[in-house]
Design an enzyme around this catalytic site. Structure first.
Site, PDB file in Angstrom:
ATOM      1  N   VAL A  18       0.859  -1.189   0.113  1.00  0.00           N
ATOM      2  CA  VAL A  18      -0.055  -0.143  -0.101  1.00  0.00           C
ATOM      3  C   VAL A  18       0.937   1.175  -0.017  1.00  0.00           C
ATOM      4  O   VAL A  18       2.078   1.380   0.670  1.00  0.00           O
ATOM      5  CB  VAL A  18      -0.997  -0.106   1.237  1.00  0.00           C
ATOM      6  CG1 VAL A  18      -0.657   0.287   2.694  1.00  0.00           C
ATOM      7  CG2 VAL A  18      -2.143   1.049   1.193  1.00  0.00           C
ATOM      8  N   CYS A  19       0.427   2.253  -0.572  1.00  0.00           N
ATOM      9  CA  CYS A  19       1.082   3.613  -0.659  1.00  0.00           C
ATOM     10  C   CYS A  19      -0.224   4.487  -0.327  1.00  0.00           C
ATOM     11  O   CYS A  19      -1.451   4.495   0.041  1.00  0.00           O
ATOM     12  CB  CYS A  19       1.845   3.827  -1.981  1.00  0.00           C
ATOM     13  SG  CYS A  19       0.950   4.106  -3.362  1.00  0.00           S
ATOM     14  N   ARG A  20      -0.086   5.835  -0.963  1.00  0.00           N
ATOM     15  CA  ARG A  20      -1.188   6.822  -0.849  1.00  0.00           C
ATOM     16  C   ARG A  20      -2.209   6.450  -1.777  1.00  0.00           C
ATOM     17  O   ARG A  20      -3.566   6.436  -1.349  1.00  0.00           O
ATOM     18  CB  ARG A  20      -0.769   8.286  -1.159  1.00  0.00           C
ATOM     19  CG  ARG A  20      -1.730   9.075  -0.768  1.00  0.00           C
ATOM     20  CD  ARG A  20      -1.205  10.586  -0.988  1.00  0.00           C
ATOM     21  NE  ARG A  20      -2.175  11.469  -0.097  1.00  0.00           N
ATOM     22  CZ  ARG A  20      -2.984  12.265  -1.283  1.00  0.00           C
ATOM     23  NH1 ARG A  20      -2.990  12.092  -2.375  1.00  0.00           N
ATOM     24  NH2 ARG A  20      -3.783  13.259  -0.715  1.00  0.00           N
ATOM     25  N   MET A  69      -3.999   4.208   0.650  1.00  0.00           N
ATOM     26  CA  MET A  69      -4.293   4.462   1.888  1.00  0.00           C
ATOM     27  C   MET A  69      -5.569   5.501   1.940  1.00  0.00           C
ATOM     28  O   MET A  69      -6.523   5.452   2.887  1.00  0.00           O
ATOM     29  CB  MET A  69      -3.200   5.012   2.716  1.00  0.00           C
ATOM     30  CG  MET A  69      -2.481   4.022   3.265  1.00  0.00           C
ATOM     31  SD  MET A  69      -3.108   2.771   4.183  1.00  0.00           S
ATOM     32  CE  MET A  69      -3.528   3.424   5.652  1.00  0.00           C
TER      33      MET A  69
END
Length: 117
Positions: free
Chosen positions: A65-67, A93
């Protein structure tokens, strides 16, 4: 393999006991992250690959996961090339937060409530 062929999962569908790898930067992590996630910023993934494989153990899927999903897609592609079972968390996220999934924040943050930076 291009990004459209990468395995993906919606944030709402990530199992509660999933192994989550957060590849955002330190300030993003500190503002808000999923409890229990392993934090390795994207620029450190190759150097810390041994730490990741030790943490994930055998027969577990790495949910990356990232932004919003771009950086995590790159890391997912790398992990798959290294032989790991990895899946990109679609929407990152921001989607995690929008789905009502819980967030915690790191020490030293100025906000009372965790949030996605």
């Amino acid at each position: 393999m291009n990004f459209r062929q990468l395995p993906q999962v919606d944030a709402v569908a990530v199992p509660a006991d999933a192994f989550l790898l957060d590849v955002r930067e330190d300030d993003e992590w500190a503002a808000g992250h999923a409890e229990g996630a392993l934090h390795i910023p994207i620029g450190q993934v190759v150097a810390r690959f041994g730490e990741l494989t030790e943490a994930v153990g055998d027969d577990r899927t790495v949910h990356v996961v990232c932004r919003v999903g771009g950086r995590s897609a790159q890391v997912t592609q790398y992990l798959i090339a290294q032989g790991l079972d990895a899946v990109n968390v679609d929407g990152g996220m921001l989607a995690w937060e929008a789905a009502g999934r819980p967030l915690v924040h790191g020490p030293g943050t100025r906000s009372d409530a965790p949030y996605v930076l």
